[in-house]
Design a protein around this motif. Structure first.
Motif, mmCIF file in Angstrom:
data_model
loop_
_atom_site.group_PDB
_atom_site.id
_atom_site.type_symbol
_atom_site.label_atom_id
_atom_site.label_comp_id
_atom_site.label_asym_id
_atom_site.label_seq_id
_atom_site.Cartn_x
_atom_site.Cartn_y
_atom_site.Cartn_z
ATOM 1 N N SER A 77 0.917 -1.114 0.119
ATOM 2 C CA SER A 77 0.082 0.086 0.132
ATOM 3 C C SER A 77 1.009 1.092 0.085
ATOM 4 N N ASN A 78 2.163 1.225 -0.841
ATOM 5 C CA ASN A 78 2.559 2.435 -0.878
ATOM 6 C C ASN A 78 2.128 3.318 -1.980
ATOM 7 N N SER A 79 2.967 4.469 -2.422
ATOM 8 C CA SER A 79 2.364 5.126 -3.370
ATOM 9 C C SER A 79 2.682 5.389 -4.958
ATOM 10 N N PHE A 80 3.383 4.050 -5.204
ATOM 11 C CA PHE A 80 4.167 4.099 -6.357
ATOM 12 C C PHE A 80 3.890 3.091 -7.455
ATOM 13 N N THR A 81 3.691 3.321 -8.583
ATOM 14 C CA THR A 81 3.539 2.466 -9.771
ATOM 15 C C THR A 81 4.265 2.675 -11.023
ATOM 16 N N ILE A 82 4.828 1.409 -11.625
ATOM 17 C CA ILE A 82 5.686 1.323 -12.931
ATOM 18 C C ILE A 82 4.703 1.758 -14.052
ATOM 19 N N ALA A 83 3.483 1.781 -14.061
ATOM 20 C CA ALA A 83 2.413 1.972 -15.217
ATOM 21 C C ALA A 83 2.309 3.319 -15.440
ATOM 22 N N ASP A 84 2.495 3.637 -16.500
ATOM 23 C CA ASP A 84 2.542 5.139 -17.211
ATOM 24 C C ASP A 84 1.203 5.505 -17.231
ATOM 25 N N PRO A 85 0.990 6.531 -16.507
ATOM 26 C CA PRO A 85 -0.689 7.096 -16.384
ATOM 27 C C PRO A 85 -0.999 7.574 -17.698
ATOM 28 N N ASN A 86 -0.207 8.173 -18.492
ATOM 29 C CA ASN A 86 -0.548 8.687 -19.954
ATOM 30 C C ASN A 86 -0.720 7.576 -20.986
ATOM 31 N N ASP A 87 -0.647 6.392 -20.673
ATOM 32 C CA ASP A 87 -0.568 5.349 -21.536
ATOM 33 C C ASP A 87 -1.798 4.454 -21.192
ATOM 34 N N ARG A 88 -2.908 4.673 -22.355
ATOM 35 C CA ARG A 88 -4.080 3.826 -21.796
ATOM 36 C C ARG A 88 -4.040 2.183 -22.119
ATOM 37 N N GLY A 89 -2.702 1.937 -22.464
ATOM 38 C CA GLY A 89 -2.374 0.543 -22.493
ATOM 39 C C GLY A 89 -1.907 -0.155 -21.250
ATOM 40 N N MET A 90 -1.802 0.727 -20.095
ATOM 41 C CA MET A 90 -1.155 0.093 -18.947
ATOM 42 C C MET A 90 -2.225 0.480 -17.802
ATOM 43 N N LEU A 91 -2.321 -0.502 -17.108
ATOM 44 C CA LEU A 91 -3.333 -0.397 -15.743
ATOM 45 C C LEU A 91 -2.671 -0.596 -14.637
ATOM 46 N N ASP A 92 -2.961 0.070 -13.461
ATOM 47 C CA ASP A 92 -2.416 -0.189 -12.134
ATOM 48 C C ASP A 92 -3.708 -0.880 -11.355
ATOM 49 N N ILE A 93 -3.500 -2.010 -10.685
ATOM 50 C CA ILE A 93 -4.511 -2.526 -10.066
ATOM 51 C C ILE A 93 -4.102 -2.914 -8.575
#
Length: 573
Positions: free
Chosen positions: A538-554
């Motif tokens: 439950s940290n605040s990081f993700t490797i998913a680029d928020p500007n790339d619609r082909g990437m999703l963080d769940i």
């Protein structure tokens, strides 16, 4: 330096942030952080952060959402995750709700208290909420008194009688404490009698009842009152058997309620097995009603099992095996196996996959992590627990996409726990969760990685026990989350969906994971290749680029996660 040559220790873009390991990633938004916290909690902390520090960060995210005018949305999210059974533990749910109740924003406070009865379905939840509000400095103002009072007064008397006699004290509170703080008021004669029983004991309540009966006839409930009872909100009901035992015997008169309470008091000191069995069957009593010294009786447990809710049954598999109730080919074994294989029952009881995983890990050991209890493992029960693990996720249909699943087994993923379970690290939890995809999809390969990539032999027929053992044997190292995409490109593997289970503390690689995906898309002529990042802390990081619609963080161990992954893979979201 071109973006494709930038190492993970350097920012790819200005919108990236430095993670705890020193690599550059993106920050999830506050709502995503809330969802991670609700599902994963902060118990045990992470490799880089202690439990307290992680908890404070999550609390700040919730407070910021409220300050940004999204408090009602926060409460609705908490309510949704709670009612749909998407979290394995209630502590994060109750803490987040308490933060909202403490808010100075009126709409947030009102939303929190109006949702109290739906979220706090049993006394344990209510007492936990009260404990957190007290710790956060919330006084017993009018809003809290009214909400807590209604938790009691709007319940069906039968359900309330069962709840207050089973959960007599939790989290440092008793019902007597809470009634004195909340000052509930009701005209319901049965609930009034229950309140008298809670605050003064059964004998005093009966004496008060007799003096009342000298002036009023409360023997029977009128037809009008019966209609009111039927229309009451039933918080503990057969479609909502989370942790609670259901009192199927409706108590419609004071005499019936008095008889139930007299039985509850009598069995507390009984040593007569036949008397206890009769009481269990007549009044649907549960384990918590019985004296501890009688809980080694095989006959008593056999009767308890007849109406035992699924959550309680799963928790007590070790005990029932220890007293030889679940011996091979026994009726009890058949009954337990049949219930564990029932997807509809698992769903109604809000059995979370993580809790089944913990139960499986505990049961297969033949002993508890605490205490001296030991048992002979029933192989049929153990194997069915594994089946129940997969059934407890929301239904997922095959997408027929080609998957490559990357399991982060680096040092940070082997430290800490998920929701405080001593046997489930993020790395072990990841490999268990990925098997939902492996068993569902016709094409799914699995690799493990840290600073190097390690192919693992996971198939549809692999047992959870074996894959978790294999994961624990892998030597750990630094983190490079780009490796699954690099590996697929080097081997010319045609992949539609990459799934990476990680805590997002990547830093070691020579190329960013998002850039590795871009290179894969271009060189393999797969422009629609997708990346799903499953956050296991439950940290605040993700490797998913928020500007790339082909990437999703769940969120990892959200019981709806595989379903969301499936919809994303198909392009439905």
């Amino acid at each position: 330096m071109s973006t494709q040559n930038k190492p993970q220790s350097k920012p790819l873009r200005n919108d990236q942030v430095k993670n705890n390991a020193g690599g550059f990633v993106w920050a999830v938004n506050d709502m995503q952080r809330l969802q991670r916290f609700l599902c994963l909690g902060c118990e045990g902390g992470t490799y880089y952060q202690g439990e307290k520090e992680l908890g404070i960060e999550n609390a700040k995210s919730i407070i910021k959402l409220i300050e940004d005018g999204r408090g009602v949305e926060v409460v609705q999210t908490i309510k949704t995750y709670s009612i749909e059974g998407r979290t394995s533990k209630q502590n994060p749910i109750m803490f987040a709700l308490a933060l909202c109740a403490k808010s100075t924003d009126l709409s947030t406070k009102q939303a929190a208290y109006s949702s109290l009865s739906e979220i706090c379905r049993i006394p344990t939840h209510l007492f936990m909420f009260i404990k957190y509000t007290h710790a956060l400095g919330q006084n017993w103002g009018r809003a809290q008194r009214r909400a807590v009072s209604q938790w009691y007064t709007k319940q069906n008397p039968s359900e309330l009688a069962m709840a207050v006699t089973k959960y007599q004290n939790r989290e440092g509170y008793t019902h007597r404490d809470v009634l004195r703080l909340s000052h509930p008021s009701t005209k319901d004669p049965l609930i009034c009698f229950l309140f008298d029983y809670i605050t003064h004991g059964l004998q005093k309540a009966i004496e008060h009842l007799k003096s009342t009966n000298d002036n009023h006839n409360t023997e029977n409930i009128t037809d009008t009152y019966q209609q009111e009872v039927e229309q009451k909100q039933i918080i503990l009901n057969n479609d909502n058997e989370e942790d609670d035992e259901i009192n199927n015997k409706k108590l419609l008169t004071i005499e019936q309620l008095k008889e139930f309470l007299e039985t509850v008091e009598k069995v507390k000191t009984s040593t007569d097995e036949n008397e206890l069995i009769t009481a269990i069957r007549q009044h649907h009593l549960v384990r918590e009603h019985l004296p501890t010294n009688m809980l080694n009786s095989k006959n008593i447990w056999a009767v308890l099992l007849e109406n035992m809710p699924l959550t309680a049954m799963i928790r007590n598999l070790g005990k029932m095996s220890a007293i030889d109730l679940l011996r091979e080919d026994s009726e009890a074994e058949k009954y337990v196996v049949q219930r564990l294989k029932n997807r509809a029952q698992l769903y109604r009881a809000r059995i979370h996959p993580f809790n089944i995983l913990v139960a499986l890990e505990t049961y297969k050991q033949g002993k508890g992590f605490k205490g001296k209890l030991q048992w002979q493992v029933n192989q049929q029960v153990k194997n069915t627990l594994e089946k129940a693990f997969y059934l407890s996720f929301k239904y997922v249909k095959p997408t027929n996409q080609r998957y490559l699943i990357g399991l982060d087994v680096s040092g940070s993923m082997s430290c800490g726990t998920i929701n405080g379970s001593p046997s489930i690290t993020p790395a072990v939890g990841s490999c268990a969760m990925c098997m939902v995809t492996v068993r569902t999809e016709p094409y799914a390969k699995v690799v493990a990685f840290s600073d190097r990539l390690i192919p693992v032999d996971f198939s549809k027929n692999s047992k959870l026990e074996d894959i978790m053992t294999e994961t624990r044997r892998i030597s750990f190292g630094p983190t490079d989350c780009a490796l699954p995409m690099i590996w697929a490109l080097e081997r010319k593997e045609k992949i539609d969906v990459f799934v990476v289970y990680t805590d997002n503390e990547t830093w070691f690689g020579k190329v960013h994971p998002s850039e590795a995906l871009q290179q894969y898309r271009k060189k393999m002529s797969c422009p629609k290749a997708k990346l799903i990042v499953v956050g296991m802390k439950s940290n605040s990081f993700t490797i998913a680029d928020p500007n790339d619609r082909g990437m999703l963080d769940i969120v990892g161990f959200d019981s709806a996660a595989p379903q969301v992954m499936s919809l994303f893979a198909e392009g439905a979201i």
